[in-house]
Design a protein around this motif. Sequence first.
Motif, short mmCIF file in Angstrom:
data_model
loop_
_atom_site.label_atom_id
_atom_site.label_comp_id
_atom_site.label_asym_id
_atom_site.label_seq_id
_atom_site.Cartn_x
_atom_site.Cartn_y
_atom_site.Cartn_z
N ASP A 170 0.82 -1.21 0.00
CA ASP A 170 0.00 0.00 0.00
C ASP A 170 0.85 1.26 0.00
OD1 ASP A 170 -2.33 -1.42 -0.05
OD2 ASP A 170 -2.66 -1.37 2.11
N GLY A 356 -8.24 -1.09 -8.75
CA GLY A 356 -7.11 -0.20 -8.55
C GLY A 356 -6.64 0.41 -9.86
N ARG A 389 -3.54 3.12 -6.72
CA ARG A 389 -4.33 2.51 -5.66
C ARG A 389 -4.20 1.00 -5.82
NH1 ARG A 389 -9.91 4.89 -4.94
NH2 ARG A 389 -10.48 3.81 -6.87
N ARG A 405 -10.87 3.62 -0.48
CA ARG A 405 -9.49 3.18 -0.30
C ARG A 405 -8.50 4.32 -0.48
NH1 ARG A 405 -6.74 -0.86 -1.87
NH2 ARG A 405 -5.57 0.02 -0.15
N ILE A 407 -5.30 6.41 -1.77
CA ILE A 407 -4.60 6.65 -3.02
C ILE A 407 -3.21 7.16 -2.67
CG2 ILE A 407 -4.53 8.02 -5.14
CD1 ILE A 407 -7.59 8.10 -5.03
N TYR A 450 -8.44 9.64 -8.37
CA TYR A 450 -7.22 10.41 -8.11
C TYR A 450 -7.39 11.90 -8.41
CZ TYR A 450 -6.12 10.98 -13.07
OH TYR A 450 -6.15 11.35 -14.39
#
Length: 911
Positions: A170, A356, A389, A405, A407, A450
């Motif tokens: 991550d 992602g 991501r 989630r 970024i 994003y």
Amino acid sequence: MKRLVFVITALVFTLSSIFAGTTGKIAGRVVDARTKEPLVGANVYLKGTNFGASTDQDGEFYIINIPVGTYTIIAVYVGYRSIEHQGVRVILDQTTVVNFEMSEEIVEGETIVVTATPFKVQKDETSKKITIQADEIQSMPVQDFSDLVVAQAGVIQIESSVQGIAGFEDRGIEEIHVRGGRSGEIGYTIDGTYIVNPFYGAKYSWTELNDFAVEQVDMKTGVFDAEYGGALSSMINIITRDGGEKLEGNLRFYTSNPANLANLHEFTVDPESRLRLAPLKQDYLRDYREISGGLGGPVPGTNKKVRFIVTGSRLATAYRVYEFDYVTFDKTQDQFSEHNRYLNKLDTIAGWHQMGFRYSWDLYGKLSWRISNAMKLTFSNWNLKTTFRTANLSNYSYQYYEAGRNINTQTSDRQALTFNHQLSRKTFYDVRLSRFYQKMFIGVTDNGNYDGRYLRPDEYERPGFDEDWQNNPYWYEYYIKGHDRYYHTNYAETYEAIINVLSQVTKHHQLKAGVDYRRHTIFIDEIQLPWLLTPYVEKYKRHPEELAFYVQDLLEYEYMTIHLGMRVDLLNAHSKYWKNPYAPADERELVDSGWEVSYSPRISFSHVITENATFTFGYGQFTQTPTYRNKYINPNRDLKTYSPLVGNAGLSMEKMTAYEFGLNVGVTDNLIAQVIGWSKEYSGLTSTERVPQFPYSYTIFLNTDYATARGMDVVIRRRGSNSNFVLQYTLSRATANRKDPWEGYRETDTPRTMPKREILMSYDRTHDFSILYSYRLHDKQGPGLFGVYPLQKTSFDLMFLAMSGAPYTPVIGNVAGETNSERGPWNLTTNFNFRRFFNVGDFRLIFGIRVQNLFDWKNPIDIYPETGKADDPGPRINELIEMGWFSRTLWDQPYRYGRRRQIDFSLEIAF
């Protein structure tokens, strides 16, 4: 010590320039072809350059300080026919031997051209290294630089969320292990200066140069020289290109869906809006698009003394494409119907699905000025940015709510100024200065993409489940609202200055010495779980310093090459720490870190057994600075948070002692075999231990971990006129008491409960095997019909990788067996790259197809301990599913497999 650092720093900055650490040496002998007598005073020079030498009374010559690359070397002697050796490769830190046998001249001006380069054992190669040239890099069936590194036997990359270090993927930190070592033991340099992130102790996953900027990659996995430090397992040197004698350029497009060649300006992952021309649905959804290119040559009006090169790339793709099962919740039926009974009502993903994203670009520029025959000045600048991501097993709770989630955005820029001055035929010095800045920001946006507005920490909401628990009995399995755990900013700025001096004291004796100084500025501002009443907060700024001296002696004879070296590393964290972390609260004393000194002797040699066989041996002691995050975390020593963790600025350098021995044999004129045995003993590795205290217990970083790795490498190389073949195999065993510094924290180990013996590590792979086969058909080669050769000017590169499965701890019933006593299935991958070249006027067109995991093998990277499989959780879980504790949806986890087949098409234009 402060005065010493100041004097050295002042000296370096006064010189105001740097050396790129990118040179090699050519040596050889010139004799009469008939009598074999030496020719004294013959001139030997590199065509198109100012490098040259004359032979001595023994007919021998050497040329030092040659930039790596491919050259034509010419020998000239009055009354004799000139000889021109083409395709001579100069390799970093290595001597290339070129001998000449000259015949008397019959026709004036006659020249003999030699194009075949002998394929022999390198007699000066004293330990294992792999050198990859620019043309090989561009033709290999790999997608990025990490793929190139992992293609070497003995090097593995952890993609598993279970086996990997928590949080690394991550945060975008690569986890690569070399010869059974821990992650973060690789030293990366570009033109001799480091690009490792000092805060995390490893390279960001996508801190990578585009391949058009690279001239050569040199990978050292054996006992490397004292010149190199800051790494325990491997040194990887990336040498960049200079502009050529004439203007040259490249422009290349890659896509997994050729329909998108018309949409290269739109870098958004929205495959549903595209025309589908991809051969497979997963490639259509992956929507891989990349533009890269370069332009270089002489600067007009400078008489070719000033040359430039500019290269860059831009990429967009889904982070991963997974194949879920094809059974989904049917909204037209009742939750408790036969079809829906064991399904979560959020289960709407059938088959292939992208998750992602990754967007990245980089731009590299280099300007070289040949001031005189003896001096060269070079400046380079590199900028890059990656936004991504992830999508992996550890994020499964967000499977139906990716918008919540984190970024991650990583930016880097690097500047380097290079000055190289050859004082005489025997001596040159070089000085280098670089700045490398890396920044990471992790956050959550208001629209989940994003391009949205990033939320402030006080706007984060706790992740939440489906509140309609009456209609969804499995409401507690997946998040449908809230935000991820990180609000994070950090940067690391490194200034590095190096001075090296090399002198060829005699034709058999070369001496090199240098000093390396680094000063880091490290900053972090992180809030974990911002929605908590008392979240985890980490904020500080530090300025650690590192200093190193080395001396390296190289002795070269016909029968032996010896490398002798000593390195001295110094480190000051410039922070305070508890002198005795086990002392009671009222007796803990804070002390300054001060300067730590470590010595690292190195020796290796290559002994010639026959004309084409050598025996090598190497011994070395290596040190590496602990990750600065582990030194500085929780600098205020706040013990009131849940499970407090305290850094230790007094952590010592980690140590490793390595032995290596090998046999290198030229089996035939085009086949070389190597067998190398090696052993590594680690001590003082960074660890964590819980200290039970009243009123607050805490965990502290220490130097108590240890490890051992032993193995054997087999390398077979074959080179033919049209094909090359490299086989690598590593047999190894890696044991340690713990796999990474944070394991003691996760397991709440105390001095009483900490592991007391070494066990097999999860990153151990008994067998690691790779084959690279390359085949080239040149002009008018291959099958022909009526003068037409449809396969002429083609290249075909095939890569096969095989690796033992990862160790795991089996579970029988509800009882865990012996730690890491079983292994998962083998991982197998076949990649290939095909290219066809066309000449159109002054341009060259290249069409290509690159396929990774050609046979679409499903390689498990995370398995269930009850079954050893990635698709069967075992009878205990299946029983709980039948009882209604879990849905079957929860165990549909394609994240447990590695990357599936990927097909990319390319078009390149070059001139």
